[in-house]
Design a protein around this motif. Structure first.
Motif, mmCIF file in Angstrom:
data_model
loop_
_atom_site.group_PDB
_atom_site.id
_atom_site.type_symbol
_atom_site.label_atom_id
_atom_site.label_comp_id
_atom_site.label_asym_id
_atom_site.label_seq_id
_atom_site.Cartn_x
_atom_site.Cartn_y
_atom_site.Cartn_z
ATOM 1 N N GLU A 35 0.828 -1.209 0.000
ATOM 2 C CA GLU A 35 0.000 0.000 0.000
ATOM 3 C C GLU A 35 0.860 1.257 0.000
ATOM 4 O OE1 GLU A 35 -3.461 2.207 2.702
ATOM 5 O OE2 GLU A 35 -2.805 0.163 3.182
ATOM 6 N N ILE A 36 1.926 1.257 0.804
ATOM 7 C CA ILE A 36 2.817 2.426 0.856
ATOM 8 C C ILE A 36 3.401 2.713 -0.519
ATOM 9 C CG2 ILE A 36 4.954 3.351 1.839
ATOM 10 C CD1 ILE A 36 4.426 1.449 4.251
ATOM 11 N N LEU A 37 3.950 1.667 -1.142
ATOM 12 C CA LEU A 37 4.566 1.849 -2.455
ATOM 13 C C LEU A 37 3.537 2.263 -3.503
ATOM 14 C CD1 LEU A 37 7.256 -0.932 -2.954
ATOM 15 C CD2 LEU A 37 7.573 1.502 -2.602
ATOM 16 N N ALA A 84 11.813 -1.666 -0.466
ATOM 17 C CA ALA A 84 10.854 -1.252 0.559
ATOM 18 C C ALA A 84 10.627 -2.368 1.575
ATOM 19 C CB ALA A 84 9.533 -0.854 -0.099
ATOM 20 N N THR A 85 10.616 -3.613 1.104
ATOM 21 C CA THR A 85 10.481 -4.744 2.027
ATOM 22 C C THR A 85 11.658 -4.782 2.986
ATOM 23 O OG1 THR A 85 9.274 -6.032 0.366
ATOM 24 C CG2 THR A 85 10.257 -7.247 2.195
ATOM 25 N N GLN A 180 7.067 5.711 -16.590
ATOM 26 C CA GLN A 180 6.862 4.279 -16.817
ATOM 27 C C GLN A 180 7.276 3.467 -15.594
ATOM 28 O OE1 GLN A 180 9.400 4.061 -20.220
ATOM 29 N NE2 GLN A 180 7.713 4.036 -21.680
ATOM 30 N N ALA A 181 8.414 3.850 -15.002
ATOM 31 C CA ALA A 181 8.917 3.109 -13.843
ATOM 32 C C ALA A 181 7.922 3.171 -12.691
ATOM 33 C CB ALA A 181 10.267 3.681 -13.417
ATOM 34 N N TYR A 182 7.440 4.369 -12.380
ATOM 35 C CA TYR A 182 6.501 4.497 -11.269
ATOM 36 C C TYR A 182 5.154 3.865 -11.584
ATOM 37 C CZ TYR A 182 9.482 7.395 -8.339
ATOM 38 O OH TYR A 182 10.495 7.830 -7.526
ATOM 39 N N SER A 189 2.827 -3.032 -6.947
ATOM 40 C CA SER A 189 2.506 -2.861 -5.528
ATOM 41 C C SER A 189 1.064 -3.251 -5.240
ATOM 42 C CB SER A 189 2.744 -1.410 -5.108
ATOM 43 O OG SER A 189 4.077 -1.033 -5.332
ATOM 44 N N ILE A 190 0.165 -2.856 -6.131
ATOM 45 C CA ILE A 190 -1.248 -3.225 -5.954
ATOM 46 C C ILE A 190 -1.405 -4.739 -6.054
ATOM 47 C CG2 ILE A 190 -3.541 -3.053 -6.997
ATOM 48 C CD1 ILE A 190 -2.770 -0.176 -7.832
#
Length: 303
Positions: A35-37, A84-85, A180-182, A189-190
Motif C-alpha cells: 500500500e505504501i509503495l 521497501a520490504t 513508466q517506472a513508477y 505494488s497493488i
C-alpha cells in the motif's frame, strides 16, 4: 562553479532520497508495504506525467514503449518492492550500507554481459566490496538477519536496470522513463497487496497521509536534483558524492530510529565505499588514457 553546483545538487538528491526512505520505513510500522509503495508510486507517476507534459514530451509515443524500455520498468518495480520490504524489516543503516555496493555489481555485470573490459584491479575492488557486504550481513553468524537478503535482491535489480539503461534507446525522455517506472511500481505494488494474505489495505490517517505526500515530494525532488546535477557537472567530479547517501542514512538511523550500528557495520561500509570509489576512479583513469591514445594515433597518422 558548474561542478560545485552539480555536487550540491547530487548531495541534495541523496538527502532527499534518504528522507523518502525514512518515511517509507516509518509508514511500514502501520501500513502494508504494498500500500505504501502504491500510494507513493501513483503520486510520483502523476508528478512525472505532469512534468513530461510541461516539457512537451509525448508519453505514449510508440518508441517509448518498446520491449527493452518496458523490461527496464519491470526491473524498477522489482527493485522498489524488494528495497521497501528490506526497509520495513531491517535497520535503515544496514539497508543503506549494503545498497552502496550497487555500483560494484553494475561493473561486474557490464564485464560479464556487456563485454566491457574490467582489469584485475577493478575485479579485486569488487571482491573487497563484497567482503564488506558480508561483514554487514554476516551470514552464518549470530548477528545474521535473513531479511537483509532483500537488500541484495534490490541491489541486483537496480544493477540490471542500469545495465538495461546503457543499451536502451537514449531518445526516450528521462521524464517518460520515470513515468513508466513508477507506473510499473504502482501496478506491482497493488498486485503485491492483493496477493499477500493477511495484509488488507489500511485507510491512512492524517499523519500517515502527510508522510505519504512527503515521500512523493522528496522522491520527486531527489530525482530532479540527481538529473540536473549529473547533466550540469563532470561525472568524475560529482559521482563520488553519491556515497553521501550512506552518511545521511546512518544519521537518520541513529537520530530517528535509535539504531546503533556496530563496528563490523562501520568497517564493512568503509570497505564498500573505498572499493567503489577505487573502481570508479580506475575506470575514469582508463577512459582518459584511451582518449589520449586515440588522440596520439590521430596526430601521428593524420586520421
Amino acid at each position: 562553479m558548474n561542478n560545485l553546483n552539480a555536487i550540491l545538487l547530487v548531495v541534495a538528491a541523496m538527502a532527499s532520497f534518504t528522507v523518502e526512505d525514512m518515511f517509507i520505513k516509518r509508514l511500514s510500522e502501520t501500513l502494508p508495504v504494498g500500500e505504501i509503495l502504491a500510494l507513493i508510486a501513483i503520486g510520483s507517476c502523476l508528478a512525472f506525467g505532469l512534468i513530461a507534459r510541461i516539457k512537451g514530451n509525448v508519453i505514449f509515443a510508440r518508441r517509448n514503449w518498446r520491449p527493452m524500455v518496458l523490461a527496464r520498468a519491470g526491473t524498477e518495480a522489482f527493485a522498489a518492492l524488494s528495497f521497501a520490504t528490506a526497509l520495513s524489516l531491517v535497520d535503515i543503516s544496514t539497508v543503506g550500507a549494503v545498497f552502496q555496493s550497487m555500483p560494484l555489481v553494475v561493473t561486474m555485470g557490464a564485464a560479464l554481459f556487456l563485454n566491457e573490459s574490467v582489469g584485475w584491479r577493478r575485479w579485486m575492488a569488487i571482491v573487497i566490496g563484497f567482503i564488506g557486504v558480508l561483514m554487514i550481513i554476516r551470514p552464518g553468524l549470530s548477528g545474521f538477519e535473513p531479511e537483509a537478503l532483500w537488500v541484495l535482491v534490490a541491489v541486483l535489480s537496480v544493477a540490471i536496470r542500469d545495465l538495461m539503461t546503457r543499451v536502451m534507446d537514449a531518445a526516450v525522455p528521462s521524464n517518460v522513463v520515470s513515468f513508466q517506472a513508477y507506473l510499473t511500481v504502482a501496478v506491482a505494488s497493488i498486485a503485491m497487496l492483493a496477493l499477500t494474505p493477511g495484509t488488507p489495505p489500511v485507510r491512512p490517517d492524517t499523519p500517515e497521509a502527510l508522510m505519504v505526500l512527503a515521500g512523493i515530494v522528496f522522491g520527486t525532488i531527489g530525482y530532479a536534483c540527481i538529473v540536473a546535477g549529473m547533466r550540469l557537472g563532470d561525472a568524475s567530479a560529482v559521482t563520488p558524492f553519491r556515497y553521501t547517501r550512506l552518511v545521511f542514512t546512518m544519521l537518520v538511523g541513529i537520530v530517528v530510529f535509535g539504531e546503533r550500528p556496530d563496528l563490523m557495520t562501520y568497517l564493512g561500509s568503509t570497505l564498500i565505499i573505498a572499493s567503489g570509489l577505487y573502481a570508479y576512479l580506475r575506470e575514469r583513469k582508463l577512459a582518459r588514457l584511451s582518449v589520449a591514445t586515440l588522440a596520439d594515433e590521430v596526430q601521428t597518422h593524420g586520421f
